[in-house]
Scaffold this motif. Sequence first.
Motif, PDB file in Angstrom:
ATOM      1  N   THR A   1       0.842  -1.197   0.000  1.00  0.00           N
ATOM      2  CA  THR A   1       0.000   0.000   0.000  1.00  0.00           C
ATOM      3  C   THR A   1       0.875   1.245   0.000  1.00  0.00           C
ATOM      4  OG1 THR A   1      -1.631  -1.187   1.375  1.00  0.00           O
ATOM      5  CG2 THR A   1      -1.897   1.201   1.189  1.00  0.00           C
ATOM      6  N   VAL A   2       0.510   2.196  -0.837  1.00  0.00           N
ATOM      7  CA  VAL A   2       1.147   3.512  -0.841  1.00  0.00           C
ATOM      8  C   VAL A   2       0.221   4.441  -0.060  1.00  0.00           C
ATOM      9  CG1 VAL A   2       1.921   5.450  -2.251  1.00  0.00           C
ATOM     10  CG2 VAL A   2       2.304   3.094  -3.035  1.00  0.00           C
ATOM     11  N   VAL A   3       0.786   5.109   0.943  1.00  0.00           N
ATOM     12  CA  VAL A   3       0.000   5.975   1.825  1.00  0.00           C
ATOM     13  C   VAL A   3       0.426   7.418   1.613  1.00  0.00           C
ATOM     14  CG1 VAL A   3      -0.722   6.428   4.195  1.00  0.00           C
ATOM     15  CG2 VAL A   3      -0.059   4.102   3.518  1.00  0.00           C
ATOM     16  N   PHE A   4      -0.527   8.258   1.183  1.00  0.00           N
ATOM     17  CA  PHE A   4      -0.262   9.665   0.915  1.00  0.00           C
ATOM     18  C   PHE A   4      -0.595  10.522   2.131  1.00  0.00           C
ATOM     19  CE2 PHE A   4      -1.297   7.866  -3.279  1.00  0.00           C
ATOM     20  CZ  PHE A   4      -0.170   8.235  -3.983  1.00  0.00           C
ATOM     21  N   SER A   5       0.270  11.493   2.406  1.00  0.00           N
ATOM     22  CA  SER A   5       0.051  12.464   3.480  1.00  0.00           C
ATOM     23  C   SER A   5       0.191  13.863   2.894  1.00  0.00           C
ATOM     24  CB  SER A   5       1.069  12.269   4.610  1.00  0.00           C
ATOM     25  OG  SER A   5       0.826  11.053   5.288  1.00  0.00           O
ATOM     26  N   HIS A   6      -0.897  14.611   2.905  1.00  0.00           N
ATOM     27  CA  HIS A   6      -0.904  15.951   2.319  1.00  0.00           C
ATOM     28  C   HIS A   6      -0.305  16.979   3.270  1.00  0.00           C
ATOM     29  CE1 HIS A   6      -4.328  17.430   4.753  1.00  0.00           C
ATOM     30  NE2 HIS A   6      -4.850  16.215   4.588  1.00  0.00           N
ATOM     31  N   GLY A   7      -0.036  18.169   2.726  1.00  0.00           N
ATOM     32  CA  GLY A   7       0.529  19.261   3.502  1.00  0.00           C
ATOM     33  C   GLY A   7      -0.527  20.025   4.281  1.00  0.00           C
ATOM     34  N   ARG A   8      -0.078  21.018   5.028  1.00  0.00           N
ATOM     35  CA  ARG A   8      -0.946  21.801   5.910  1.00  0.00           C
ATOM     36  C   ARG A   8      -2.050  22.531   5.151  1.00  0.00           C
ATOM     37  NH1 ARG A   8       1.176  25.436  10.683  1.00  0.00           N
ATOM     38  NH2 ARG A   8       2.942  24.169  10.140  1.00  0.00           N
ATOM     39  N   GLU A   9      -1.734  23.094   3.995  1.00  0.00           N
ATOM     40  CA  GLU A   9      -2.687  23.916   3.250  1.00  0.00           C
ATOM     41  C   GLU A   9      -3.418  23.136   2.168  1.00  0.00           C
ATOM     42  OE1 GLU A   9      -3.177  27.110   4.155  1.00  0.00           O
ATOM     43  OE2 GLU A   9      -1.662  26.858   5.721  1.00  0.00           O
ATOM     44  N   SER A  10      -3.352  21.834   2.199  1.00  0.00           N
ATOM     45  CA  SER A  10      -3.916  21.010   1.134  1.00  0.00           C
ATOM     46  C   SER A  10      -4.949  20.050   1.699  1.00  0.00           C
ATOM     47  CB  SER A  10      -2.774  20.250   0.441  1.00  0.00           C
ATOM     48  OG  SER A  10      -3.254  19.565  -0.679  1.00  0.00           O
ATOM     49  N   GLY A  11      -5.324  19.082   0.895  1.00  0.00           N
ATOM     50  CA  GLY A  11      -6.281  18.069   1.305  1.00  0.00           C
ATOM     51  C   GLY A  11      -5.862  16.715   0.773  1.00  0.00           C
ATOM     52  N   PRO A  12      -6.613  15.675   1.117  1.00  0.00           N
ATOM     53  CA  PRO A  12      -6.209  14.312   0.785  1.00  0.00           C
ATOM     54  C   PRO A  12      -6.285  13.970  -0.701  1.00  0.00           C
ATOM     55  CG  PRO A  12      -8.352  14.306   1.829  1.00  0.00           C
ATOM     56  CD  PRO A  12      -7.828  15.712   1.930  1.00  0.00           C
ATOM     57  N   TRP A  13      -6.965  14.776  -1.498  1.00  0.00           N
ATOM     58  CA  TRP A  13      -7.067  14.464  -2.924  1.00  0.00           C
ATOM     59  C   TRP A  13      -6.784  15.679  -3.778  1.00  0.00           C
ATOM     60  CZ3 TRP A  13      -6.334   9.777  -4.211  1.00  0.00           C
ATOM     61  CH2 TRP A  13      -6.689   8.763  -3.321  1.00  0.00           C
ATOM     62  N   GLY A  14      -5.722  16.402  -3.453  1.00  0.00           N
ATOM     63  CA  GLY A  14      -5.283  17.518  -4.282  1.00  0.00           C
ATOM     64  C   GLY A  14      -4.736  17.018  -5.612  1.00  0.00           C
ATOM     65  N   SER A  15      -4.350  17.930  -6.460  1.00  0.00           N
ATOM     66  CA  SER A  15      -3.930  17.559  -7.817  1.00  0.00           C
ATOM     67  C   SER A  15      -2.687  16.658  -7.835  1.00  0.00           C
ATOM     68  CB  SER A  15      -3.702  18.815  -8.657  1.00  0.00           C
ATOM     69  OG  SER A  15      -2.771  19.671  -8.035  1.00  0.00           O
ATOM     70  N   LYS A  16      -1.716  16.897  -6.957  1.00  0.00           N
ATOM     71  CA  LYS A  16      -0.512  16.050  -6.944  1.00  0.00           C
ATOM     72  C   LYS A  16      -0.857  14.634  -6.498  1.00  0.00           C
ATOM     73  CE  LYS A  16       2.168  18.557  -4.349  1.00  0.00           C
ATOM     74  NZ  LYS A  16       1.849  19.912  -3.969  1.00  0.00           N
TER      75      LYS A  16
END
Length: 172
Positions: A7-22
């Motif tokens: 599993t690849v687990v993504f962690s977004h930044g402070r000003e972002s959300g879990p499904w941003g463009s990156k």
Amino acid sequence: MTRSVGTVVFSHGRESGPWGSKITAMAAVVRDLGAALESVDYRGLDDPADRVRKLVATGAGLEAPLVLVGSSMGGHVSAAAAGLLKPRGLFLLAPAFYMAGYEEYTPQDVACPTAIVHGWHDDIVPVENSIRWAREHRAALHLLNSDHRLEDQIEAICLLLRAFLTGLDRPT
């Protein structure tokens, strides 16, 4: 993809959300490689320690081996959780390492392959911070002609992520 990545687990930044463009673009790479994925929602959690606890709790219930992918504060959180989750690898975008006043909180207990992508023109997290951490930990470092958000480099980031993930299958 072999069992190097469950599993690849993504962690977004402070000003972002879990499904941003990156994350959305990187998730397509992960799906294409046949790995599972999870994107942790940290909105409303400003304390990095709370985010680390949430990532550790989330990661404990996912199919191992894990690869942690984090951007900015999410990069810091992913590296901080690595000592407990023992991931197969870390892929970090402009990780918030060695920030003024918080230098002692920069994660040092990382014992897995790590790649960092950072923009030369980052005015939030100095590029020198990633250069320092990469040197100290012998991490791969990719410096791009971009800013902190790296939004104009999504295609390059996806190519680097694909190479990183497939590289985990190669014998060391």
